[in-house]
Design a protein around this motif. Structure first.
Motif, PDB file in Angstrom:
ATOM      1  N   SER B  91       0.828  -1.211   0.000  1.00 28.35           N
ATOM      2  CA  SER B  91       0.000   0.000   0.000  1.00 28.35           C
ATOM      3  C   SER B  91       0.861   1.260   0.000  1.00 28.35           C
ATOM      4  CB  SER B  91      -0.919   0.024   1.220  1.00 28.35           C
ATOM      5  OG  SER B  91      -1.828  -1.039   1.172  1.00 28.35           O
ATOM      6  N   LYS B 375       2.761   9.770   9.114  1.00 31.79           N
ATOM      7  CA  LYS B 375       1.353   9.956   8.757  1.00 31.79           C
ATOM      8  C   LYS B 375       0.996   9.234   7.462  1.00 31.79           C
ATOM      9  CE  LYS B 375      -0.811  12.333  11.906  1.00 31.79           C
ATOM     10  NZ  LYS B 375      -1.099  13.759  11.807  1.00 31.79           N
ATOM     11  N   ILE B 378       0.870   5.524   8.404  1.00 35.79           N
ATOM     12  CA  ILE B 378      -0.338   5.228   9.187  1.00 35.79           C
ATOM     13  C   ILE B 378      -1.539   5.054   8.276  1.00 35.79           C
ATOM     14  CG2 ILE B 378      -2.007   6.416  10.670  1.00 35.79           C
ATOM     15  CD1 ILE B 378       0.446   7.531  12.214  1.00 35.79           C
ATOM     16  N   LYS B 379      -1.635   5.943   7.319  1.00 35.34           N
ATOM     17  CA  LYS B 379      -2.787   5.937   6.407  1.00 35.34           C
ATOM     18  C   LYS B 379      -2.755   4.724   5.479  1.00 35.34           C
ATOM     19  CE  LYS B 379      -4.761   8.851   2.732  1.00 35.34           C
ATOM     20  NZ  LYS B 379      -6.161   8.863   3.196  1.00 35.34           N
ATOM     21  N   THR B 380      -1.575   4.367   5.007  1.00 35.20           N
ATOM     22  CA  THR B 380      -1.491   3.323   3.988  1.00 35.20           C
ATOM     23  C   THR B 380      -1.278   1.935   4.574  1.00 35.20           C
ATOM     24  OG1 THR B 380       0.869   3.812   3.740  1.00 35.20           O
ATOM     25  CG2 THR B 380      -0.642   4.843   2.181  1.00 35.20           C
ATOM     26  N   GLU B 381      -0.454   1.839   5.598  1.00 42.12           N
ATOM     27  CA  GLU B 381      -0.111   0.519   6.130  1.00 42.12           C
ATOM     28  C   GLU B 381      -0.823   0.210   7.446  1.00 42.12           C
ATOM     29  OE1 GLU B 381       2.202  -1.876   4.794  1.00 42.12           O
ATOM     30  OE2 GLU B 381       1.904  -0.685   2.990  1.00 42.12           O
ATOM     31  N   GLY B 382      -1.514   1.207   7.982  1.00 40.96           N
ATOM     32  CA  GLY B 382      -2.333   0.969   9.168  1.00 40.96           C
ATOM     33  C   GLY B 382      -1.603   1.070  10.488  1.00 40.96           C
ATOM     34  N   ILE B 383      -0.371   0.637  10.534  1.00 42.02           N
ATOM     35  CA  ILE B 383       0.370   0.585  11.799  1.00 42.02           C
ATOM     36  C   ILE B 383       0.792   1.989  12.234  1.00 42.02           C
ATOM     37  CG2 ILE B 383       2.486  -0.252  12.900  1.00 42.02           C
ATOM     38  CD1 ILE B 383       2.336  -2.620  10.856  1.00 42.02           C
ATOM     39  N   LEU B 384       0.624   2.287  13.531  1.00 43.19           N
ATOM     40  CA  LEU B 384       1.060   3.563  14.094  1.00 43.19           C
ATOM     41  C   LEU B 384       2.452   3.355  14.694  1.00 43.19           C
ATOM     42  CD1 LEU B 384      -1.203   6.025  15.945  1.00 43.19           C
ATOM     43  CD2 LEU B 384       1.028   5.533  16.910  1.00 43.19           C
ATOM     44  N   TYR B 421       2.037   3.491  20.539  1.00 45.69           N
ATOM     45  CA  TYR B 421       0.807   3.593  21.337  1.00 45.69           C
ATOM     46  C   TYR B 421       1.008   4.392  22.615  1.00 45.69           C
ATOM     47  CZ  TYR B 421      -0.492  -0.351  18.338  1.00 45.69           C
ATOM     48  OH  TYR B 421      -0.734  -1.171  17.283  1.00 45.69           O
ATOM     49  N   TYR B 427       2.359  12.520  18.809  1.00 49.80           N
ATOM     50  CA  TYR B 427       1.447  12.575  17.653  1.00 49.80           C
ATOM     51  C   TYR B 427       0.450  13.723  17.806  1.00 49.80           C
ATOM     52  CZ  TYR B 427       3.112   8.411  15.270  1.00 49.80           C
ATOM     53  OH  TYR B 427       3.875   7.527  14.556  1.00 49.80           O
ATOM     54  N   ALA B 428      -0.032  13.929  19.040  1.00 52.70           N
ATOM     55  CA  ALA B 428      -0.967  15.040  19.265  1.00 52.70           C
ATOM     56  C   ALA B 428      -0.299  16.364  18.903  1.00 52.70           C
ATOM     57  CB  ALA B 428      -1.431  15.047  20.723  1.00 52.70           C
ATOM     58  N   ASN B 431      -0.185  16.573  15.257  1.00 49.69           N
ATOM     59  CA  ASN B 431      -1.533  16.866  14.744  1.00 49.69           C
ATOM     60  C   ASN B 431      -1.849  18.356  14.820  1.00 49.69           C
ATOM     61  OD1 ASN B 431      -1.935  14.125  14.332  1.00 49.69           O
ATOM     62  ND2 ASN B 431      -3.165  13.817  16.183  1.00 49.69           N
TER      63      ASN B 431
END
Lengths: 461, 461
Positions: B91, B375, B378-384, B421, B427-428, B431
């Motif tokens: 992805s 980012k 995260i969007k493409t591979e899902g993992i954070l 996690y 990340y905040a 953001n």
């Protein structure tokens, strides 16, 4: 240690399910239909189209096809986080000194931290296919909201999540992770909707509930153009999507010629349990096995063990179709309980029917007891489970301990639905002995039951 | 999508490594020995026994055996969380429009959230074997401390973790998770040790550093009966344990006949990178491949790209043996940077030697740049991903983008060392645009260099 079976079994991507298992096809008696709340008649597809994507409505109403193909696009998405491991709990068995064999299907190895992504990926996929540009949903513990945020970010769909207020306060990191996946997160009840404002007017300090957050999300969906509502549990199509859990587990166990004696899942709305048991319960309904199926719920929200089997609304604002299910009443608001995902007043209509017909048993545990079980699991198996998952774990440990006494070599399969990485305040409370074990009084239950609508007698068969 | 290679490859438990790969055996020139700081002579095993478990000292000083057997007990523990998946980033590749093939070895699927558990499991195992009853360590981002807490809980060993104060404040959940695994967590610098009190006297408001937390942990170990110190990175034996990462990756890629063109890892103390590259770098040193190896570090703590290759202490209190390594000076304290695990002033002596000899390259990135890359991932591979891991990710994306321009079909392997996690405040901040990109000034670097000891000329070859 039984050297012939590895600790972890991953089926290969080519062995992954290409069909969902529609358990209803095996049920001789289906659960009663949804009832249109205004017109008091069975719902038809057209009633549901303003709320849900069309393909999901078709799945919701399909009670006959046992196998429903998983589109290629969804199979591709599933490969991001599936197949999930089936794990033999050798270390836990050893600590218990049990002759039982304990297996668990672990759904926590994805960022949302739970099985919820199975349905989120599916629902977002169909929304994209149907040209929907935004979705609205509710979340309790935050697992569903996170899962849907991941799926919507992947498919470029706008998402608004109404998060049960008590959970959003206990789990600030959940909000951040959803925002990191580009979702808008609103604590519920909120002043942004009519139904939220009504609930706030009654009790400005309410911690909220899933039923109330559902009301807000549905209102958002039906009042926003090209927007739909999506639900992470309870409904038949969500259980359908979760059947990949049970199908993968069965494919793995079949390799070793193993059929479980007992299958256990926690039950809030019922989706993980419904998915885990799907192919096995299908077999039982066809007379092919005699597996014991156990639903486990918190004593603080005992839908099965203290609820009524009757038609009720799915939400607090009484806007959803009426569903026949085990319910504590749509007005029931559980005490602030950290097992957030198990706070729903109702229960899957499929599981409710199976429970009522005697195919499914239920147990309820206190929060301290399930966290005690979690601590043993953490120490022996390493994984820090979600508070929801610990309920299934506790039942598995209890049964394995019975085997230690009786010498029975039962094979136990339970669903470890997720991780508790965002639920650490609950663990902190358990660590320092301040965890609440509050359960509803008879009066509190009665207040919930009083919110159940009185329908004409023909609906109470 | 290349249908012949699955998204995820798990080698089976029977294919799992039974030996660690000791890269030093392949190095014609070894890195210079530890120097005893008081007596200015090469250290021998006896110098290290009061600090470390004996078996670990043996491993630390073993520069000749290429393969070192992994004891059965450790292999059993590894099965709790290994083998880890090798993932083809289809992805991400699609989003980049790149002809490159991107693979990543994902070490985040365990509760500690990172590769650190590979060495923690090993070190706790040997401690138990040697009758040690308690361990002391430091942790930065908290991944190492969590990993060691898991291992010590499993083996019933008491654990004290000195956690870099700035990290403990940014990551309260880390503290809870370690306590849930029965560890005692103390923010460092603390008043509980002589070295902590000294540092606090100089600057009561310091956010701390790994070097300072190391001093406290060593002091605790040498002043407590039957207690030893354990380190989660930097040292040769830790890189040795991490070689399971590279060995598994190689076993998986060898199935498909693939040798990477580029291998990338983030580098704080160097253990994940050293482990990931071990068998491949061994091959390169034997003339069997011509792989490009890249270390990635934060601009805020640029040990390779702006440091000096010289003997320095591993800790702030100048109590450890002297190691020849790339260092910013034991007195260097990086700005409060969320990529907590990459805040160490020094670098693995093995990697330092390889870098100095031209086998390893290095790049440094700003925090905003790596989170931007995260980012997309995260969007493409899902993992954070963990903030540390995002550094390797950023380099992989840059190289893949170069391939998009040149048309080169490079095969890129990078280490995705963990999940973020417990790093959600970073990340905040990303953001909402408040992430810091502060890098050390030349003056700040010089202040760090001034803390490096002046040794006799014979040590500066």
């Amino acid at each position: 240690m039984d050297k012939t079976i590895p600790v972890k079994t991953y089926i290969s991507e080519t062995e992954a399910p290409q069909y969902w298992y529609n358990l209803r096809a095996d049920m001789k008696e289906k659960h009663p239909p949804f009832i249109h709340p205004g017109e008091l008649r069975p719902c038809v597809a057209e009633d549901l189209y303003p709320i849900f994507c069309k393909e999901l409505v078709k799945q919701e109403l399909n009670q006959t096809d046992q196998l429903i193909p998983i589109p290629d696009g969804i199979q591709q998405f599933y490969k991001m986080f599936r197949p999930s491991p089936l794990i033999r709990a050798y270390s836990l068995e050893k600590a218990l000194g049990t002759p039982a064999a304990i297996y668990y299907k672990f759904e926590g190895n994805n960022t949302s931290g739970s099985h919820k992504l199975n349905s989120a990926a599916t629902q977002a996929y169909y929304a994209k296919q149907e040209g929907i540009t935004s979705l609205a949903t509710e979340t309790g513990a935050g697992q569903w909201g996170t899962a849907l945020a991941m799926a919507c970010d992947y498919y470029d769909i706008d998402l608004t999540v109404y998060m049960v207020k008590v959970s959003s306060e206990q789990k600030p990191y959940r909000k951040i992770v959803m925002e990191t996946y580009a979702a808008k997160v609103i604590p519920s009840p909120s002043p942004t909707t009519e139904s939220g404002r009504k609930i706030l007017a009654l009790d400005p300090n309410t911690g909220g509930s899933l039923g109330c957050a559902i009301s807000e999300a549905i209102e958002k969906a039906v009042t926003t153009e090209n927007c739909r509502y999506v639900l992470g549990s309870v409904l038949d199509h969500v259980l359908l999507h979760q059947s990949v859990v049970g199908l993968e587990a069965k494919t793995a166990l079949d390799k070793y010629g193993i059929t479980p004696d007992v299958i256990i899942g926690c039950a809030g709305g019922g989706s993980n349990l419904g998915g885990l048991i799907a192919p096995y319960m299908g077999g039982r309904l066809q007379g092919k096995n005699n597996i014991q199926f156990i639903a486990v719920e918190p004593q603080s929200c005992p839908s099965f063990t203290r609820g009524k089997y009757t038609y009720d609304f799915g939400d607090t604002a009484k806007t959803t179709p009426l569903m026949k299910m085990y319910t504590l009443g749509n007005g029931f608001i559980p005490s602030a309980n950290h097992a957030g995902g198990l706070r729903y007043h109702g229960m899957s209509p499929i599981l409710s029917k199976l429970y009522n017909d005697g195919y499914l048993e239920a147990r309820a545990y206190s929060q301290t007891d399930v966290f005690d079980a979690a601590k043993l699991f953490i120490k022996t198996e390493g994984i820090l489970p979600a508070p929801e998952s610990t309920h299934a774990l506790k039942a598995a440990i209890d049964i394995a301990r019975e085997c230690t006494k009786t010498g029975e070599k039962k094979t136990i399969l339970f669903g470890l639905t997720g991780t508790g990485y965002f639920d650490l305040m609950a663990y902190a409370q358990h660590n320092n002995g301040t965890l609440s074990d509050k359960v509803p009084t008879d009066e509190e239950l009665q207040a919930g039951f009083d919110s159940i609508p009185n329908l004409p007698a023909k609906f109470s068969d």
